[in-house]
Design an enzyme around this catalytic site. Structure first.
Site, PDB file in Angstrom:
ATOM      1  CB  SER A 124      -1.057  -0.033   1.347  1.00 19.08           C
ATOM      2  OG  SER A 124      -1.426   1.508   1.512  1.00 19.08           O
ATOM      3  CE1 TYR A 148      -3.194  -0.055   5.490  1.00 18.13           C
ATOM      4  CE2 TYR A 148      -3.781  -2.233   6.002  1.00 18.13           C
ATOM      5  CZ  TYR A 148      -3.558  -1.169   4.834  1.00 18.13           C
ATOM      6  OH  TYR A 148      -3.376  -1.585   3.566  1.00 18.13           O
ATOM      7  CE  LYS A 152      -1.686  -4.174   3.229  1.00 18.51           C
ATOM      8  NZ  LYS A 152      -1.694  -5.381   2.619  1.00 18.51           N
TER       9      LYS A 152
HETATM   10  C1  WQD Z   1      -9.265   9.487   1.138  1.00 21.56           C
HETATM   11  C2  WQD Z   1      -9.450  11.041   1.499  1.00 21.56           C
HETATM   12  C3  WQD Z   1      -9.794  11.839   3.572  1.00 21.56           C
HETATM   13  C4  WQD Z   1     -13.539   9.742   4.440  1.00 21.56           C
HETATM   14  C5  WQD Z   1      -6.633   4.467   3.130  1.00 21.56           C
HETATM   15  C6  WQD Z   1      -5.833   3.730   4.035  1.00 21.56           C
HETATM   16  C7  WQD Z   1      -4.900   3.197   2.798  1.00 21.56           C
HETATM   17  C8  WQD Z   1      -5.436   2.770   1.827  1.00 21.56           C
HETATM   18  C9  WQD Z   1      -6.621   3.399   1.154  1.00 21.56           C
HETATM   19  C10 WQD Z   1      -5.564   0.300   2.207  1.00 21.56           C
HETATM   20  C11 WQD Z   1      -8.853  11.669   2.587  1.00 21.56           C
HETATM   21  C12 WQD Z   1     -11.090  11.923   2.993  1.00 21.56           C
HETATM   22  C13 WQD Z   1     -12.168  10.137   3.834  1.00 21.56           C
HETATM   23  C14 WQD Z   1     -14.525  10.482   4.698  1.00 21.56           C
HETATM   24  C15 WQD Z   1     -13.259  12.529   4.231  1.00 21.56           C
HETATM   25  N1  WQD Z   1      -6.144   1.484   2.279  1.00 21.56           N
HETATM   26  N2  WQD Z   1     -11.999  11.689   3.573  1.00 21.56           N
HETATM   27  N3  WQD Z   1     -14.294  12.069   4.587  1.00 21.56           N
HETATM   28  O1  WQD Z   1      -6.912   7.609   4.140  1.00 21.56           O
HETATM   29  O2  WQD Z   1      -6.169   8.107   1.801  1.00 21.56           O
HETATM   30  O3  WQD Z   1      -6.101   5.722   2.594  1.00 21.56           O
HETATM   31  O4  WQD Z   1      -7.415   3.904   2.189  1.00 21.56           O
HETATM   32  O5  WQD Z   1      -4.243   0.004   1.828  1.00 21.56           O
HETATM   33  O6  WQD Z   1      -4.063   2.609   3.265  1.00 21.56           O
HETATM   34  O7  WQD Z   1      -5.177   4.690   4.644  1.00 21.56           O
HETATM   35  O8  WQD Z   1      -8.287   6.817   2.153  1.00 21.56           O
HETATM   36  O9  WQD Z   1     -10.844   6.938   1.680  1.00 21.56           O
HETATM   37  O10 WQD Z   1     -10.138   7.087   4.147  1.00 21.56           O
HETATM   38  O11 WQD Z   1      -9.533   9.117   2.546  1.00 21.56           O
HETATM   39  O12 WQD Z   1     -13.056  13.731   3.732  1.00 21.56           O
HETATM   40  O13 WQD Z   1     -15.586  10.349   5.048  1.00 21.56           O
HETATM   41  O14 WQD Z   1     -10.909  11.445   1.748  1.00 21.56           O
HETATM   42  O15 WQD Z   1      -9.255  12.804   4.593  1.00 21.56           O
HETATM   43  O16 WQD Z   1      -8.253  12.981   2.278  1.00 21.56           O
HETATM   44  P1  WQD Z   1      -6.918   7.294   2.588  1.00 21.56           P
HETATM   45  P2  WQD Z   1      -9.667   7.348   2.582  1.00 21.56           P
END
Ligand code: WQD
Length: 337
Positions: A124, A148, A152
């Site tokens: 990841s 998590y 990885k």
């Molecule tokens: C994306 C953007 C949030 C939810 C995670 C894991 C990573 C990978 C992918 C496994 C960010 C914003 C989110 C919400 C928001 N998973 N957001 N409101 O954190 O980039 O990555 O998933 O491998 O390891 O860390 O993904 O979809 O949670 O967030 O504003 O309700 O959307 O702040 O900018 P992230 P995400």
């Protein structure tokens, strides 16, 4: 060629099984259904028009892993199985270390004992932590901020050490950016057990009225519109990247880290607006404080994936928004919701 797909009933695993079957590979799949459902398996076979061999198994059971390799002549392994919720990993670190790392060690020991030394590992972009620069290249410093992500990184280190000790291994560590989307057939989608953390399931639940207001975690980041920027990649592109990686495994012995992204970042607000336009829905939202541990910008340099695998993502953000929504709606229809 016979491929073992661990965690093959999951979001990325199931889409990859479809692409592998459609590419002519024979599949053995196991899953413990911690974050997936048995009904996915028949839909994989329906889309691909071919059967797979399935075991309900847990990689923390060495006996189960041995049984699978004793009963099947495996040529290579794609390893998806693992817990992946950042928030849950902070609450339950021992659960994550035991499952993800002990489970992977079991898998590697059994692979070695059976002479199977071709592996694609589901890593990841989280291993980059808060990147020094974007787009991110594979040689950039690695740092993690949650259990998590640490699992990885630890598993990547194990794989690099394994190759250093035995040059007969062929190992690819695919570093996914932000997988979203669903199968265009509507038969496969992101369907996390429990409350979704990632943005796309929450946008969809808002569009469906299951959530009143979408929460935007902060609009004070140093980005164009102040919201977080991520490299969203369609899950079908990601699945096709795995098929390319399996082909590359046969070209030699190595341990290679490879980004799988589009090379293009989109902000939260850009994603929300695209989703509204493509699906003709409204996504009401409120802006709150930043989410702990979030970073401002993260998107991939995709040149190594193209150079080594000939991989390039083909789906754009509009396809991702359309297919995510359609697949989720089709799933809810199947479940009578
Ligand atoms: C994306 C953007 C949030 C939810 C995670 C894991 C990573 C990978 C992918 C496994 C960010 C914003 C989110 C919400 C928001 N998973 N957001 N409101 O954190 O980039 O990555 O998933 O491998 O390891 O860390 O993904 O979809 O949670 O967030 O504003 O309700 O959307 O702040 O900018 P992230 P995400």
């Amino acid at each position: 060629m016979k491929i073992l797909v661990t965690g093959g009933a999951g979001f990325i695993g199931s889409h990859t099984c479809v692409e592998l079957l459609e590419s002519g590979y024979d599949l053995v799949v196991f899953d413990n259904f911690y974050n997936s459902k048995p009904s996915v398996l028949e839909r994989i076979e329906k889309i691909a028009g071919r059967k797979l061999k399935f075991y309900e198994a847990d990689m923390t059971s060495l006996a189960s892993m041995n049984r699978i390799f004793d009963e099947n002549d495996i040529d290579a392994v794609i390893h998806f199985a693992g817990y992946k919720a950042v928030g849950e990993s902070v609450e339950k670190p021992l659960l994550y270390y035991d499952n993800n790392i002990t489970g992977t060690l079991n898998l590697l020991k059994v692979m070695r004992a059976h002479g199977v030394k071709k592996l694609v590992f589901s890593s990841s972009a989280t291993v980059y932590g808060d990147p020094e620069k974007v787009p991110i290249t594979e040689d950039q410093p690695l740092s993690v901020t949650n259990p998590y992500g640490r699992t990885k990184l630890i598993i990547e280190d194990i794989l690099r050490d394994l190759y250093a000790s035995d040059g007969e291994w062929s190992i690819i560590m695919l570093r996914y950016f932000n997988p979203v989307g669903g199968h265009p057939s509507g038969l496969l989608c992101e369907d996390p057990n429990g409350i979704p953390n990632n943005i796309m399931p929450r946008i969809i639940d808002t569009a469906l009225g299951r959530i009143k207001n979408m929460t935007v975690f902060g609009d004070d980041y140093p980005t164009a519109d102040g919201t977080g920027v991520r490299d969203y990649i369609h899950v079908v592109d990601l699945a096709k990247g795995h098929v390319k990686a399996v082909g590359f495994l046969c070209s030699g012995h190595f341990a290679e880290e490879i980004n799988l992204g589009t090379g293009r970042g989109y902000s939260v607000l850009e994603l929300i607006r695209t989703f509204e336009k493509v699906n003709n829905v409204s996504i009401p939202y409120i802006v709150t404080e930043r989410r702990h541990g979030d970073i401002a910008e993260c998107y991939a340099d995709t040149s190594k994936a193209f150079r080594l695998l000939g991989f390039k993502a083909l789906h754009g953000i509009e396809d991702m928004c359309r297919d995510s929504y359609n697949a989720r709606i089709e799933m809810l229809k199947r479940e009578g919701k």
